[in-house]
Design a protein around this motif. Structure first.
Motif, PDB file in Angstrom:
ATOM      1  N   VAL A   1       0.855  -1.174   0.000  1.00 14.62           N
ATOM      2  CA  VAL A   1       0.000   0.000   0.000  1.00 14.62           C
ATOM      3  C   VAL A   1       0.896   1.231   0.000  1.00 14.62           C
ATOM      4  CG1 VAL A   1      -1.745   1.249   1.319  1.00 14.62           C
ATOM      5  CG2 VAL A   1      -1.797  -1.240   1.235  1.00 14.62           C
ATOM      6  N   LEU A   2       0.586   2.193  -0.861  1.00 11.94           N
ATOM      7  CA  LEU A   2       1.388   3.400  -0.939  1.00 11.94           C
ATOM      8  C   LEU A   2       1.222   4.234   0.322  1.00 11.94           C
ATOM      9  CD1 LEU A   2       0.713   4.357  -4.645  1.00 11.94           C
ATOM     10  CD2 LEU A   2       2.728   3.226  -3.700  1.00 11.94           C
TER      11      LEU A   2
ATOM     12  N   ALA B   1      -2.266   9.886  15.115  1.00 12.24           N
ATOM     13  CA  ALA B   1      -1.197  10.563  15.840  1.00 12.24           C
ATOM     14  C   ALA B   1      -0.343  11.437  14.917  1.00 12.24           C
ATOM     15  CB  ALA B   1      -0.316   9.536  16.555  1.00 12.24           C
ATOM     16  N   GLY B   2      -0.678  11.476  13.620  1.00 16.25           N
ATOM     17  CA  GLY B   2       0.014  12.364  12.694  1.00 16.25           C
ATOM     18  C   GLY B   2       1.100  11.740  11.851  1.00 16.25           C
ATOM     19  N   TYR B   3       1.209  10.424  11.876  1.00 15.77           N
ATOM     20  CA  TYR B   3       2.235   9.743  11.086  1.00 15.77           C
ATOM     21  C   TYR B   3       1.675   9.324   9.735  1.00 15.77           C
ATOM     22  CZ  TYR B   3       4.654   9.575  15.520  1.00 15.77           C
ATOM     23  OH  TYR B   3       5.262   9.934  16.699  1.00 15.77           O
ATOM     24  N   ARG B   4       2.523   9.356   8.719  1.00 17.04           N
ATOM     25  CA  ARG B   4       2.174   8.755   7.433  1.00 17.04           C
ATOM     26  C   ARG B   4       2.453   7.263   7.578  1.00 17.04           C
ATOM     27  NH1 ARG B   4       5.787  10.524   3.259  1.00 17.04           N
ATOM     28  NH2 ARG B   4       7.254  10.847   4.946  1.00 17.04           N
ATOM     29  N   THR B   5       1.691   6.429   6.889  1.00 21.89           N
ATOM     30  CA  THR B   5       1.892   4.992   7.014  1.00 21.89           C
ATOM     31  C   THR B   5       1.963   4.330   5.647  1.00 21.89           C
ATOM     32  OG1 THR B   5      -0.483   4.579   7.160  1.00 21.89           O
ATOM     33  CG2 THR B   5       0.703   4.828   9.246  1.00 21.89           C
ATOM     34  N   VAL B   6       2.673   3.243   5.622  1.00 21.71           N
ATOM     35  CA  VAL B   6       2.706   2.334   4.490  1.00 21.71           C
ATOM     36  C   VAL B   6       2.626   0.948   5.112  1.00 21.71           C
ATOM     37  CG1 VAL B   6       5.235   2.284   4.392  1.00 21.71           C
ATOM     38  CG2 VAL B   6       3.927   1.751   2.352  1.00 21.71           C
ATOM     39  N   THR B   7       1.984   0.001   4.424  1.00 22.12           N
ATOM     40  CA  THR B   7       1.782  -1.313   5.028  1.00 22.12           C
ATOM     41  C   THR B   7       2.285  -2.432   4.129  1.00 22.12           C
ATOM     42  OG1 THR B   7      -0.448  -1.575   4.129  1.00 22.12           O
ATOM     43  CG2 THR B   7      -0.265  -0.517   6.287  1.00 22.12           C
TER      44      THR B   7
ATOM     45  N   ASP C   1      -1.699 -10.195   9.800  1.00 18.76           N
ATOM     46  CA  ASP C   1      -3.075 -10.086  10.268  1.00 18.76           C
ATOM     47  C   ASP C   1      -3.621  -8.716   9.854  1.00 18.76           C
ATOM     48  OD1 ASP C   1      -5.389  -9.500  11.817  1.00 18.76           O
ATOM     49  OD2 ASP C   1      -4.749 -10.936  13.355  1.00 18.76           O
ATOM     50  N   GLU C   2      -4.561  -8.724   8.927  1.00 19.43           N
ATOM     51  CA  GLU C   2      -5.099  -7.473   8.383  1.00 19.43           C
ATOM     52  C   GLU C   2      -5.734  -6.601   9.462  1.00 19.43           C
ATOM     53  OE1 GLU C   2      -8.006  -5.951   4.750  1.00 19.43           O
ATOM     54  OE2 GLU C   2      -7.977  -8.074   5.286  1.00 19.43           O
ATOM     55  N   ASP C   3      -6.418  -7.214  10.435  1.00 19.54           N
ATOM     56  CA  ASP C   3      -7.050  -6.437  11.501  1.00 19.54           C
ATOM     57  C   ASP C   3      -6.018  -5.696  12.348  1.00 19.54           C
ATOM     58  OD1 ASP C   3      -9.593  -7.226  10.695  1.00 19.54           O
ATOM     59  OD2 ASP C   3      -9.636  -8.940  12.071  1.00 19.54           O
ATOM     60  N   VAL C   4      -4.932  -6.370  12.699  1.00 12.56           N
ATOM     61  CA  VAL C   4      -3.863  -5.729  13.475  1.00 12.56           C
ATOM     62  C   VAL C   4      -3.227  -4.617  12.650  1.00 12.56           C
ATOM     63  CG1 VAL C   4      -1.589  -6.059  14.545  1.00 12.56           C
ATOM     64  CG2 VAL C   4      -3.394  -7.776  14.879  1.00 12.56           C
ATOM     65  N   ARG C   5      -2.946  -4.912  11.391  1.00 20.04           N
ATOM     66  CA  ARG C   5      -2.343  -3.912  10.485  1.00 20.04           C
ATOM     67  C   ARG C   5      -3.219  -2.664  10.388  1.00 20.04           C
ATOM     68  NH1 ARG C   5      -1.725  -7.458   6.516  1.00 20.04           N
ATOM     69  NH2 ARG C   5      -3.383  -6.611   5.241  1.00 20.04           N
ATOM     70  N   ASP C   6      -4.527  -2.874  10.204  1.00 17.21           N
ATOM     71  CA  ASP C   6      -5.454  -1.748  10.087  1.00 17.21           C
ATOM     72  C   ASP C   6      -5.544  -0.939  11.383  1.00 17.21           C
ATOM     73  OD1 ASP C   6      -5.957  -2.469   7.467  1.00 17.21           O
ATOM     74  OD2 ASP C   6      -7.922  -3.353   7.884  1.00 17.21           O
TER      75      ASP C   6
END
Length: 136
Positions: A7-8, A37-43, A23-28
């Motif tokens: 994911v971008l 909290a203001g962070y950009r994320t990639v998964t 685990d998609e639920d944990v990742r989400d």
């Protein structure tokens, strides 16, 4: 279900955190809390995809599950810390295994922090904010 493509990074101006968990639920959940909290994320859902994203996107920090199919989190952490280009990226390990041996293995592989699952997302965000300012 495993993600086929990474994911971008989500928009935002804060530091980028790579969240890796099969685990998609944990990742989400982790992604949502970090974004709030203001962070950009990639998964990523697996270790191989995580290594690709680490070398290409150069996240500021990695939140990494230990037990994943294929390449586990310990191997990902060891490999990224063996590469001078990614060795300085801090890693927070998440795991359902919390024996002294499991925790020691995470630190030996290069992790800066270790949190047991189910993860306390407030504590995770605190540790992320504590680790990022230490970066050179």
């Amino acid at each position: 279900m495993m993600d086929i493509a990474p994911v971008l990074p989500r928009t935002g101006s804060g530091p980028m955190v790579l969240v890796v968990d099969d685990d998609e639920d944990v990742r989400d959940l982790v992604t949502f809390k970090l974004q709030m909290a203001g962070y950009r994320t990639v998964t990523a859902a697996d270790g191989c995809t995580a290594l690709t994203l680490i070398s290409e996107a150069h996240p500021d920090l990695v939140v990494l599950d230990v037990a994943m199919p294929g390449m586990d989190g310990l191997s990902v952490c060891y490999r990224m810390h063996a590469d001078p280009a990614t060795a300085e990226i801090p890693v927070i390990m998440l795991s359902g295994m919390a024996s002294e041996t499991d925790i020691d293995l995470a630190f030996v592989s290069g992790a800066e922090e270790y949190l047991p699952k189910p993860v306390n997302t407030g504590e995770l965000v605190r540790r992320v904010s504590w680790l990022l300012p230490r970066r050179p």
